[in-house]
Design an enzyme around this catalytic site. Structure first.
Site, PDB file in Angstrom:
ATOM      1  N   ASN A  19     -10.816  -7.481  -0.961  1.00 53.11           N
ATOM      2  CA  ASN A  19     -10.072  -6.242  -1.245  1.00 53.11           C
ATOM      3  C   ASN A  19     -10.981  -5.058  -1.596  1.00 53.11           C
ATOM      4  OD1 ASN A  19      -7.180  -7.961  -2.653  1.00 53.11           O
ATOM      5  ND2 ASN A  19      -7.413  -7.078  -0.615  1.00 53.11           N
TER       6      ASN A  19
ATOM      7  N   ASP B 218       1.940 -10.169  -2.203  1.00 51.96           N
ATOM      8  CA  ASP B 218       1.606  -9.256  -1.103  1.00 51.96           C
ATOM      9  C   ASP B 218       2.779  -8.328  -0.774  1.00 51.96           C
ATOM     10  OD1 ASP B 218       0.016  -8.153   0.841  1.00 51.96           O
ATOM     11  OD2 ASP B 218       0.328  -9.750   2.299  1.00 51.96           O
TER      12      ASP B 218
HETATM   13  C1  IPE Z   1      -4.097 -11.052  -0.157  1.00 49.69           C
HETATM   14  O1  IPE Z   1      -3.437  -9.976   0.383  1.00 49.69           O
HETATM   15  C2  IPE Z   1      -4.720 -10.675  -1.462  1.00 49.69           C
HETATM   16  C3  IPE Z   1      -3.804 -10.400  -2.561  1.00 49.69           C
HETATM   17  C4  IPE Z   1      -2.509 -10.475  -2.511  1.00 49.69           C
HETATM   18  C5  IPE Z   1      -4.439 -10.023  -3.793  1.00 49.69           C
HETATM   19  P1  IPE Z   1      -4.113  -9.003   1.469  1.00 49.69           P
HETATM   20  O2  IPE Z   1      -3.102  -7.979   1.781  1.00 49.69           O
HETATM   21  O3  IPE Z   1      -5.427  -8.542   0.954  1.00 49.69           O
HETATM   22  O4  IPE Z   1      -4.367  -9.995   2.677  1.00 49.69           O
HETATM   23  P2  IPE Z   1      -4.491  -9.721   4.244  1.00 49.69           P
HETATM   24  O5  IPE Z   1      -5.518  -8.641   4.418  1.00 49.69           O
HETATM   25  O6  IPE Z   1      -3.130  -9.275   4.722  1.00 49.69           O
HETATM   26  O7  IPE Z   1      -4.869 -11.044   4.826  1.00 49.69           O
HETATM   27  C1  IPE Z   2      -0.863  -6.699  -2.346  1.00 48.89           C
HETATM   28  O1  IPE Z   2      -0.253  -5.649  -1.667  1.00 48.89           O
HETATM   29  C2  IPE Z   2      -1.759  -6.229  -3.468  1.00 48.89           C
HETATM   30  C3  IPE Z   2      -3.189  -6.401  -3.209  1.00 48.89           C
HETATM   31  C4  IPE Z   2      -3.716  -6.974  -2.167  1.00 48.89           C
HETATM   32  C5  IPE Z   2      -4.089  -5.856  -4.193  1.00 48.89           C
HETATM   33  P1  IPE Z   2      -0.943  -4.916  -0.450  1.00 48.89           P
HETATM   34  O2  IPE Z   2      -1.683  -3.724  -0.983  1.00 48.89           O
HETATM   35  O3  IPE Z   2      -1.768  -5.857   0.331  1.00 48.89           O
HETATM   36  O4  IPE Z   2       0.325  -4.434   0.352  1.00 48.89           O
HETATM   37  P2  IPE Z   2       0.494  -4.377   1.944  1.00 48.89           P
HETATM   38  O5  IPE Z   2       0.115  -5.726   2.461  1.00 48.89           O
HETATM   39  O6  IPE Z   2      -0.414  -3.301   2.422  1.00 48.89           O
HETATM   40  O7  IPE Z   2       1.943  -4.060   2.150  1.00 48.89           O
HETATM   41 MG    MG Z   3      -1.374  -7.034   1.942  1.00 44.09          MG
END
Ligand code: IPE
Ligand code: IPE
Ligand code: MG
Length: 237
Positions: A67, A19
């Site tokens: 997602n 993340d």
């Molecule tokens: C969890 O991260 C999913 C992945 C890392 C693929 P998110 O960024 O989607 O999770 P939330 O929305 O902060 O809970």
């Molecule tokens: C994790 O990074 C990747 C996926 C969930 C696909 P994020 O896209 O969630 O990054 P933040 O949480 O917005 O920084």
């Molecule tokens: Mg995230």
């Protein structure tokens, strides 16, 4: 960090919630897509190093069932990037000893991508190095639901529905539960990752944003892990 680790006592199965790609990009005034690209590269590097270091199983959360709720552009970019990296792992396969599979409900992905994923699994299935599970369109609830549907489809009698028969129908069938789950970017939640399998996993959160995560951070996490006492609900007298 590595020299503080007991290499004979590594967690067998490590899971990572990758993340913070978006926040990493923001920090450098870049688009979220640049963060995702840097994140994919960080994973490729880490996998290579972990395999060389003798790790057994790594499961990474790359795209959740939730997602899809992101902007259409971001989802399209992520799917393209995943396709590109699957292709990259296919090209790397000849010189690599990593076994790579994808878990999650892959039926929702583009048929082309599904075919490439199946090809990657096929050409690496005999490898003897680390097993990498990439979770794509993965949700812990969905994993359990699909397993329950499978129990029904297999007409399993109620008396035979137990933890073992359900576990055997999860995406992680035949794998030990994760010993250690790491989440980057400081968030303290599972976000629907490996819900069933995480029952007794040790959880470790780091503020490092995923694109900055390196093997030294993994060793830091393992140092903490090795200091924990895992009781599994029991008690030492
Ligand atoms: C969890 O991260 C999913 C992945 C890392 C693929 P998110 O960024 O989607 O999770 P939330 O929305 O902060 O809970
Ligand atoms: C994790 O990074 C990747 C996926 C969930 C696909 P994020 O896209 O969630 O990054 P933040 O949480 O917005 O920084
Ligand atoms: Mg995230």
């Amino acid at each position: 960090m590595k020299n503080q680790i007991d290499m004979q006592n590594l967690p067998r199965h490590i899971a990572i919630i990758m993340d913070g790609n978006g926040r990493w990009a923001k920090k450098f005034f870049m688009k979220r897509s640049a963060g995702h690209r840097a994140g994919a590269q960080a994973l490729r590097r880490l996998v290579e190093e972990m395999d060389k270091a003798g790790f057994e199983i790594l499961t990474v959360y790359a795209f959740s069932t939730e997602n899809w709720k992101r902007d259409e552009d971001e989802v399209a970019y992520l799917m393209g990037l995943i396709h590109e990296y699957i292709q990259q792992y296919i090209s790397d396969a000849e010189d690599s000893n990593t076994r790579i599979r994808c878990i999650g409900d892959l039926s929702a992905l583009e048929p082309n991508l599904q075919e490439r994923i199946a090809h990657l699994a096929d050409i690496t299935k005999e490898k003897t190095g680390m097993l990498l599970n990439i979770a794509l369109n993965y949700g812990g609830r969905d994993d359990i639901l699909r397993a329950v549907r499978q129990l029904a489809a297999d007409s399993i009698p109620i008396a035979d529905i137990n933890e073992a028969t359900l576990s055997a129908r999860l995406d992680t069938a035949n794998l030990p539960d994760p010993d250690l789950i790491i989440r980057t970017s400081g968030e303290m939640r599972l976000s629907n990752f490996l819900l069933w399998q995480a029952a007794y996993s040790e959880f470790y959160a780091t503020d490092i944003l995923w694109p900055d995560f390196k093997i030294k951070h993994l060793y830091e996490a393992i140092t903490h892990f090795q200091k924990r006492e895992r009781r599994f609900g029991g008690r030492k007298s």
